[in-house]
Design a protein around this motif. Structure first.
Motif, PDB file in Angstrom:
ATOM      1  N   PHE A  56      54.714 -63.085  23.663  1.00 45.78           N
ATOM      2  CA  PHE A  56      53.475 -63.495  23.007  1.00 45.78           C
ATOM      3  C   PHE A  56      52.990 -64.804  23.616  1.00 45.78           C
ATOM      4  CE2 PHE A  56      57.237 -64.559  20.604  1.00 45.78           C
ATOM      5  CZ  PHE A  56      57.098 -65.912  20.287  1.00 45.78           C
ATOM      6  N   ALA A  57      51.809 -65.211  23.241  1.00 42.70           N
ATOM      7  CA  ALA A  57      51.176 -66.379  23.853  1.00 42.70           C
ATOM      8  C   ALA A  57      51.855 -67.687  23.433  1.00 42.70           C
ATOM      9  CB  ALA A  57      49.698 -66.433  23.468  1.00 42.70           C
ATOM     10  N   ARG A  58      52.055 -68.559  24.409  1.00 44.99           N
ATOM     11  CA  ARG A  58      52.578 -69.899  24.116  1.00 44.99           C
ATOM     12  C   ARG A  58      51.642 -70.604  23.149  1.00 44.99           C
ATOM     13  NH1 ARG A  58      53.411 -74.794  28.498  1.00 44.99           N
ATOM     14  NH2 ARG A  58      51.233 -74.315  28.929  1.00 44.99           N
ATOM     15  N   GLU A  59      50.349 -70.399  23.330  1.00 47.73           N
ATOM     16  CA  GLU A  59      49.339 -71.016  22.468  1.00 47.73           C
ATOM     17  C   GLU A  59      49.513 -70.574  21.007  1.00 47.73           C
ATOM     18  OE1 GLU A  59      44.507 -71.579  22.466  1.00 47.73           O
ATOM     19  OE2 GLU A  59      45.357 -69.861  23.495  1.00 47.73           O
ATOM     20  N   LEU A  60      49.876 -69.310  20.781  1.00 42.69           N
ATOM     21  CA  LEU A  60      50.120 -68.810  19.431  1.00 42.69           C
ATOM     22  C   LEU A  60      51.277 -69.561  18.786  1.00 42.69           C
ATOM     23  CD1 LEU A  60      49.743 -66.624  17.152  1.00 42.69           C
ATOM     24  CD2 LEU A  60      51.407 -65.258  18.412  1.00 42.69           C
ATOM     25  N   LEU A  61      52.354 -69.754  19.519  1.00 43.58           N
ATOM     26  CA  LEU A  61      53.507 -70.464  18.986  1.00 43.58           C
ATOM     27  C   LEU A  61      53.153 -71.916  18.676  1.00 43.58           C
ATOM     28  CD1 LEU A  61      56.492 -70.171  18.246  1.00 43.58           C
ATOM     29  CD2 LEU A  61      57.061 -70.772  20.611  1.00 43.58           C
ATOM     30  N   MET A  62      52.401 -72.559  19.558  1.00 46.47           N
ATOM     31  CA  MET A  62      51.989 -73.946  19.330  1.00 46.47           C
ATOM     32  C   MET A  62      51.124 -74.073  18.076  1.00 46.47           C
ATOM     33  SD  MET A  62      50.959 -75.274  23.102  1.00 46.47           S
ATOM     34  CE  MET A  62      52.198 -75.719  24.292  1.00 46.47           C
ATOM     35  N   ALA A  63      50.107 -73.230  17.987  1.00 45.34           N
ATOM     36  CA  ALA A  63      49.170 -73.315  16.859  1.00 45.34           C
ATOM     37  C   ALA A  63      49.846 -72.948  15.546  1.00 45.34           C
ATOM     38  CB  ALA A  63      47.971 -72.414  17.119  1.00 45.34           C
ATOM     39  N   GLY A  64      50.780 -72.001  15.584  1.00 48.90           N
ATOM     40  CA  GLY A  64      51.443 -71.538  14.372  1.00 48.90           C
ATOM     41  C   GLY A  64      52.371 -72.550  13.737  1.00 48.90           C
ATOM     42  N   LEU A  65      52.695 -73.617  14.445  1.00 48.63           N
ATOM     43  CA  LEU A  65      53.504 -74.679  13.849  1.00 48.63           C
ATOM     44  C   LEU A  65      52.733 -75.425  12.761  1.00 48.63           C
ATOM     45  CD1 LEU A  65      55.189 -76.167  17.023  1.00 48.63           C
ATOM     46  CD2 LEU A  65      56.361 -75.026  15.140  1.00 48.63           C
ATOM     47  N   ASP A  66      51.406 -75.457  12.884  1.00 53.46           N
ATOM     48  CA  ASP A  66      50.588 -76.253  11.975  1.00 53.46           C
ATOM     49  C   ASP A  66      49.763 -75.443  10.985  1.00 53.46           C
ATOM     50  OD1 ASP A  66      51.422 -78.697  13.179  1.00 53.46           O
ATOM     51  OD2 ASP A  66      50.063 -78.283  14.846  1.00 53.46           O
ATOM     52  N   ALA A  67      49.477 -74.192  11.306  1.00 50.18           N
ATOM     53  CA  ALA A  67      48.654 -73.351  10.427  1.00 50.18           C
ATOM     54  C   ALA A  67      48.949 -71.890  10.760  1.00 50.18           C
ATOM     55  CB  ALA A  67      47.166 -73.644  10.645  1.00 50.18           C
ATOM     56  N   PRO A  68      48.727 -70.987   9.814  1.00 48.83           N
ATOM     57  CA  PRO A  68      48.962 -69.562  10.101  1.00 48.83           C
ATOM     58  C   PRO A  68      48.128 -69.094  11.292  1.00 48.83           C
ATOM     59  CG  PRO A  68      48.643 -69.901   7.760  1.00 48.83           C
ATOM     60  CD  PRO A  68      48.298 -71.203   8.435  1.00 48.83           C
ATOM     61  N   GLU A  69      48.767 -68.382  12.208  1.00 49.66           N
ATOM     62  CA  GLU A  69      48.110 -67.879  13.411  1.00 49.66           C
ATOM     63  C   GLU A  69      48.584 -66.464  13.697  1.00 49.66           C
ATOM     64  OE1 GLU A  69      45.764 -69.115  15.472  1.00 49.66           O
ATOM     65  OE2 GLU A  69      45.579 -70.922  14.258  1.00 49.66           O
ATOM     66  N   GLY A  70      47.701 -65.680  14.295  1.00 46.90           N
ATOM     67  CA  GLY A  70      48.049 -64.342  14.739  1.00 46.90           C
ATOM     68  C   GLY A  70      47.525 -63.277  13.805  1.00 46.90           C
ATOM     69  N   HIS A  71      47.041 -62.192  14.410  1.00 49.45           N
ATOM     70  CA  HIS A  71      46.522 -61.057  13.650  1.00 49.45           C
ATOM     71  C   HIS A  71      47.098 -59.746  14.169  1.00 49.45           C
ATOM     72  CE1 HIS A  71      43.665 -63.693  11.697  1.00 49.45           C
ATOM     73  NE2 HIS A  71      43.358 -64.177  12.890  1.00 49.45           N
ATOM     74  N   GLY A  72      47.937 -59.822  15.159  1.00 53.73           N
ATOM     75  CA  GLY A  72      48.467 -58.614  15.777  1.00 53.73           C
ATOM     76  C   GLY A  72      49.930 -58.412  15.481  1.00 53.73           C
ATOM     77  N   ASP A  73      50.684 -58.066  16.519  1.00 51.99           N
ATOM     78  CA  ASP A  73      52.096 -57.754  16.368  1.00 51.99           C
ATOM     79  C   ASP A  73      52.957 -58.971  16.067  1.00 51.99           C
ATOM     80  OD1 ASP A  73      51.421 -55.166  16.943  1.00 51.99           O
ATOM     81  OD2 ASP A  73      52.103 -55.228  19.015  1.00 51.99           O
ATOM     82  N   VAL A  74      52.506 -60.152  16.500  1.00 49.25           N
ATOM     83  CA  VAL A  74      53.268 -61.377  16.272  1.00 49.25           C
ATOM     84  C   VAL A  74      52.392 -62.356  15.496  1.00 49.25           C
ATOM     85  CG1 VAL A  74      54.515 -63.300  17.340  1.00 49.25           C
ATOM     86  CG2 VAL A  74      54.561 -61.027  18.411  1.00 49.25           C
ATOM     87  N   ARG A  75      52.970 -62.888  14.422  1.00 49.96           N
ATOM     88  CA  ARG A  75      52.276 -63.871  13.583  1.00 49.96           C
ATOM     89  C   ARG A  75      53.207 -65.050  13.352  1.00 49.96           C
ATOM     90  NH1 ARG A  75      50.055 -59.189   9.504  1.00 49.96           N
ATOM     91  NH2 ARG A  75      49.200 -57.946  11.205  1.00 49.96           N
ATOM     92  N   VAL A  76      52.640 -66.245  13.339  1.00 49.86           N
ATOM     93  CA  VAL A  76      53.428 -67.463  13.212  1.00 49.86           C
ATOM     94  C   VAL A  76      52.774 -68.356  12.167  1.00 49.86           C
ATOM     95  CG1 VAL A  76      54.386 -69.450  14.463  1.00 49.86           C
ATOM     96  CG2 VAL A  76      54.004 -67.293  15.677  1.00 49.86           C
ATOM     97  N   ARG A  77      53.613 -68.976  11.315  1.00 48.02           N
ATOM     98  CA  ARG A  77      53.060 -69.894  10.307  1.00 48.02           C
ATOM     99  C   ARG A  77      54.111 -70.916   9.906  1.00 48.02           C
ATOM    100  NH1 ARG A  77      54.421 -65.347   7.299  1.00 48.02           N
ATOM    101  NH2 ARG A  77      55.663 -65.772   5.447  1.00 48.02           N
ATOM    102  N   PRO A  78      53.651 -72.096   9.497  1.00 50.50           N
ATOM    103  CA  PRO A  78      54.607 -73.096   9.007  1.00 50.50           C
ATOM    104  C   PRO A  78      55.145 -72.667   7.642  1.00 50.50           C
ATOM    105  CG  PRO A  78      52.348 -73.913   8.820  1.00 50.50           C
ATOM    106  CD  PRO A  78      52.276 -72.569   9.487  1.00 50.50           C
ATOM    107  N   TYR A  79      56.358 -73.141   7.326  1.00 48.70           N
ATOM    108  CA  TYR A  79      56.972 -72.817   6.045  1.00 48.70           C
ATOM    109  C   TYR A  79      57.797 -74.015   5.603  1.00 48.70           C
ATOM    110  CZ  TYR A  79      59.771 -70.352   2.553  1.00 48.70           C
ATOM    111  OH  TYR A  79      60.395 -69.960   1.391  1.00 48.70           O
ATOM    112  N   GLY A  80      57.375 -74.655   4.535  1.00 47.16           N
ATOM    113  CA  GLY A  80      58.124 -75.795   4.030  1.00 47.16           C
ATOM    114  C   GLY A  80      58.094 -76.974   4.977  1.00 47.16           C
TER     115      GLY A  80
END
Length: 138
Positions: A56-80
């Motif tokens: 998956f995109a490096r950009e997706l992993l970066m952005a997902g650290l701070d806010a929910p990201e992704g609409h496809g097979d991989v989604r990333v979001r902060p938790y706690g």
């Protein structure tokens, strides 16, 4: 200079059972594929009993650290406070893992030291890529 970065992280698989087992996962980045990150899970931790790799995109992993990201097979979001949730969706089902955000940040710092954000295109030989595509199409 190295062309790739590989880092093992501790992932906690979210399952129906009350205990979340820890599994080793590996994050991988290669300057020859500068927009992508791979995450692999060893065979014993998968339902199929084979190693599973997600790209998956490096950009997706970066952005997902701070806010929910992704609409496809991989989604990333902060938790706690210091966790990041990665969701991997496939026809067979969904795997949800928690990884320490600090481990992901350390990995991403190493990738940006290797290839700064915004400079990914300089790692690619666009003329060669185009020639490869035309050869495959012909």
């Amino acid at each position: 200079m190295s062309t790739a970065i590989e880092q093992t992280v501790e992932a906690r698989l979210v399952a129906a059972a009350p205990r979340m087992p820890t599994i080793p996962a590996t994050l991988f980045y290669d300057r020859l594929d500068p927009f992508a990150v791979r995450m692999s899970f060893p065979a014993p931790s998968t339902l199929e009993g084979v190693e599973v790799r997600w790209t998956f995109a490096r950009e997706l992993l970066m952005a997902g650290l701070d806010a929910p990201e992704g609409h496809g097979d991989v989604r990333v979001r902060p938790y706690g406070y210091d966790r990041t949730v990665l969701e991997f969706h496939s026809p067979e089902g969904t795997a949800v893992v928690h990884v320490r955000s600090g481990e992901i940040r350390r990995f991403l710092r190493a990738t940006t030291d290797l290839v700064p954000v915004g400079a990914e295109h300089r790692q690619r030989d666009l003329d060669q890529d185009l020639a490869d595509l035309l050869r495959e199409a012909g």
